[in-house]
Scaffold this active site. Structure first.
Site, short mmCIF file in Angstrom:
data_model
loop_
_atom_site.label_atom_id
_atom_site.label_comp_id
_atom_site.label_asym_id
_atom_site.label_seq_id
_atom_site.Cartn_x
_atom_site.Cartn_y
_atom_site.Cartn_z
N ASN A 138 23.54 43.99 -30.29
CA ASN A 138 24.81 44.08 -30.84
C ASN A 138 24.69 43.18 -32.23
O ASN A 138 24.67 41.89 -32.07
CB ASN A 138 26.20 43.82 -30.05
CG ASN A 138 26.16 44.58 -28.91
OD1 ASN A 138 26.18 45.85 -29.07
ND2 ASN A 138 26.80 44.20 -27.69
N HIS A 143 11.32 36.32 -36.20
CA HIS A 143 11.57 37.02 -34.75
C HIS A 143 12.37 38.31 -35.00
O HIS A 143 13.47 38.48 -34.24
CB HIS A 143 11.99 36.06 -33.95
CG HIS A 143 11.19 34.79 -33.66
ND1 HIS A 143 9.95 34.84 -33.33
CD2 HIS A 143 11.47 33.54 -33.82
CE1 HIS A 143 9.24 33.68 -33.15
NE2 HIS A 143 10.23 32.77 -33.48
N ASP A 203 39.66 42.35 -30.09
CA ASP A 203 38.98 40.92 -29.83
C ASP A 203 38.11 40.43 -30.89
O ASP A 203 38.14 39.57 -31.46
CB ASP A 203 38.85 40.28 -28.70
CG ASP A 203 37.61 41.27 -28.19
OD1 ASP A 203 37.27 42.07 -28.75
OD2 ASP A 203 37.34 41.26 -26.87
N LYS A 240 -23.43 68.60 -28.92
CA LYS A 240 -23.46 68.76 -27.59
C LYS A 240 -25.01 68.61 -27.05
O LYS A 240 -25.32 67.79 -26.20
CB LYS A 240 -23.14 70.14 -27.12
CG LYS A 240 -23.50 70.36 -25.72
CD LYS A 240 -22.90 71.88 -25.36
CE LYS A 240 -23.14 72.17 -23.80
NZ LYS A 240 -22.55 73.23 -23.34
#
Length: 544
Positions: free
Chosen positions: A441, A298, A498, A142
């Site tokens: 995903n 990447h 699917d 200080k």
């Protein structure tokens, strides 16, 4: 009282005694500085023949309470805090017999090292909380207009050199720089104490289990120290730097063998993007106990394989996707031999940005030295992971436990009529380790414990499955093998059948996924329709 910055009286009290005898000797012999000291430090200096005024003689008050009270005295803090340009301060100092202290050399009790010990007791930790040291440092810092404060032995030589140049004084800029260093140190010290005590209290309250990796302390702080400035960030117009965690956070934020802290043996400085990709590759390759190689580009593992040795693993990882491997990161979880370097450098002539591994043979390093721009990092080991990972968001920080859940394959379930063969199961477990490192995903198609097809980051899982299968078929065509015997891993459950239909159409015979969809029955029926074996793990592994 000396002129501005001139050092006539110094108070020295250090835990780390590196270089302290030489520093104190130079202060006394070269500049005539009076040295005040405490306890063990005073003993070391006296044994070295350096004249010392004991702290109790200076204050007129004995050290007491096992050393807890020795420097917390007006004659210490008055001598540090008094403004030398204030007649009022100087008059009050003279009235009370307070002498000025021009330099404080203090480093603190080793609290961080103490609490890092696995068997540390609460009482021992408490006794290693320094009170007088931080108080003196803060008082001196200080009043840096007049007082030189030193908390790091690395600064001793520079201070002495400056005193030689300036007739026993330091400059105002130096004193302010040293004061800033003090407040950085005391902030980190207090943060370490706060983190330890809050964690201790939560453990006492049974709020967290120290053996449960999914518990996050309710309070923590950290100190980050800049390692280097980077040329730029993700793009040339973005400034960037890399920091390392201080000791207050490294037990949570660093693995035993982290990327930041690895030895860079050769090559250009790592860029911002190099750090991101090297971190992803290093974390991915450490998923395996077997010799493994991951080639990453990447943020996604474009090639991955395990084998009996890392050179064979590299050959198989490179064959997954040679085109994407160009300009990628190679991560290896074993020592790198010459043969691996020859295969990527001479046989495949692969351009590589970063090579990261625990270590390298001397022959490998000699061959690598011919590629001076290649960044070669040695971590010293491949064990362990960090406990927490952090990501900044606008206005705050996201904190989560690292995805290192210990999964037991014996607890996986098989809801389909056909069970996987032994070979399929080996490939499924391999694919399961890799898919968690692919951006979601995520679908990963594997064959013979190599990740030959990757579908990362698509908005829907069907597109990820199609992409992974197409890449797997391309890989088989390049390698001259039949596009059969595929297995697939999905980082999250299939919301509809699917996904299974697409995978079946492209030759997948076994699937591993978390399960847990409300339509699991549809996926199970689709697998039975196509004679596919499916494993449920019960754990999702998103990576955003």
């Amino acid at each position: 009282m000396g002129s501005e910055g001139r050092i006539e009286r110094a108070l020295i009290s250090v835990t780390d005694k590196t270089g302290i005898v030489e520093f104190a000797h130079a202060l006394v012999e070269n500049f005539g500085v009076e040295v005040i000291s405490t306890g063990g430090t005073a003993k070391v200096l006296e044994e070295a023949g350096i004249p010392v005024t004991p702290i109790e003689e200076f204050t007129g008050f004995p050290e007491m309470m096992d050393g807890r009270v020795k420097t917390l005295h007006p004659k210490v803090h008055g001598g540090l805090l008094a403004r030398r340009d204030s007649k009022k301060h100087m008059a009050e100092a003279e009235e009370h017999g307070i002498q000025m202290i021009d330099l404080v050399c203090v480093n603190l009790y080793e609290f961080e090292k103490t609490v890092a010990q696995p068997d540390v007791t609460f009482e021992d930790a408490i006794e290693h909380i320094d009170i007088g040291g931080p108080s003196m440092l803060r008082s001196a810092a200080k009043n840096n207009d007049s007082v030189t404060v030193v908390c790091d032995p690395a600064d001793y030589d520079a201070i002495l050199e400056e005193m030689h140049v300036h007739g026993g004084a330091t400059t105002k800029n130096t004193r302010r720089r040293l004061a800033a260093k003090v407040y950085t140190r005391t902030a980190a010290y207090d943060t370490a104490i706060s983190m330890w005590l809050n964690t201790y209290l939560e453990l006492q309250d049974e709020a967290i289990d120290p053996d449960d990796p999914f518990d996050i302390p309710s309070v923590f702080g950290m100190q980050l120290t800049k390692v280097q400035d980077l040329r730029y960030g993700e793009n040339p117009h973005q400034t960037a730097a890399v920091f390392r965690f201080g000791s207050d956070f490294e037990q949570l934020g660093s693995s035993p063998n982290p990327l930041v802290g690895a030895e860079q043996i050769q090559g250009k400085e790592l860029s911002y993007n190099n750090f991101l990709d090297a971190d992803a590759a290093w974390n991915a390759v450490r998923e395996f106990d077997e010799p493994a190689v991951v080639i990453l580009k990447h943020q996604n593992p474009c090639g991955s394989a395990v084998a009996g040795d890392v050179t064979t693993a590299y050959d198989r990882a490179f064959a997954c996707d040679p085109k994407s491997a160009f300009g990628g990161i190679i991560a290896v979880n074993r020592e790198v031999p010459l043969s691996l370097v020859e295969h990527f450098a001479d046989v495949n002539k692969q351009f590589v940005e970063v090579l990261i591994a625990p270590s390298y043979t001397p022959e490998a390093l000699e061959r690598l030295s011919r590629r001076q721009n290649l960044r070669v990092l040695a971590t010293g080991g491949a064990e362990g992971h960090a406990k927490l990972e952090l990501r900044s968001v606008d206005g705050g920080m996201l904190v989560q436990c690292v995805d290192t859940v210990d999964e037991d394959p014996s607890e996986f379930t098989c809801p389909t009529s056909r069970k996987p063969t032994d070979q399929e199961m080996r490939d499924l477990l391999f694919a399961w380790n890799v898919v968690k490192t692919v951006k979601s995903n995520a679908i990963l198609v594997a064959k013979d414990q190599a990740g030959i097809g990757m579908g990362p980051g698509q908005p829907n899982r069907v597109d990820s499955a199609l992409l992974a299968c197409e890449r797997a078929e391309d890989a088989c065509e390049r390698m001259g093998v039949e596009p059969t015997g595929f297995v697939a891993a999905s980082d999250a459950f299939f919301p509809f059948r699917d996904n299974v239909d697409v995978l079946a159409e492209h030759g997948v015979t076994a699937i591993i996924q978390p399960g847990g969809s409300v339509r699991d029955d549809e996926s199970i029926k689709a697998c039975d329709d196509h004679d596919i074996a499916m494993i449920f793990t019960g754990t999702r592994h998103f990576r955003h």
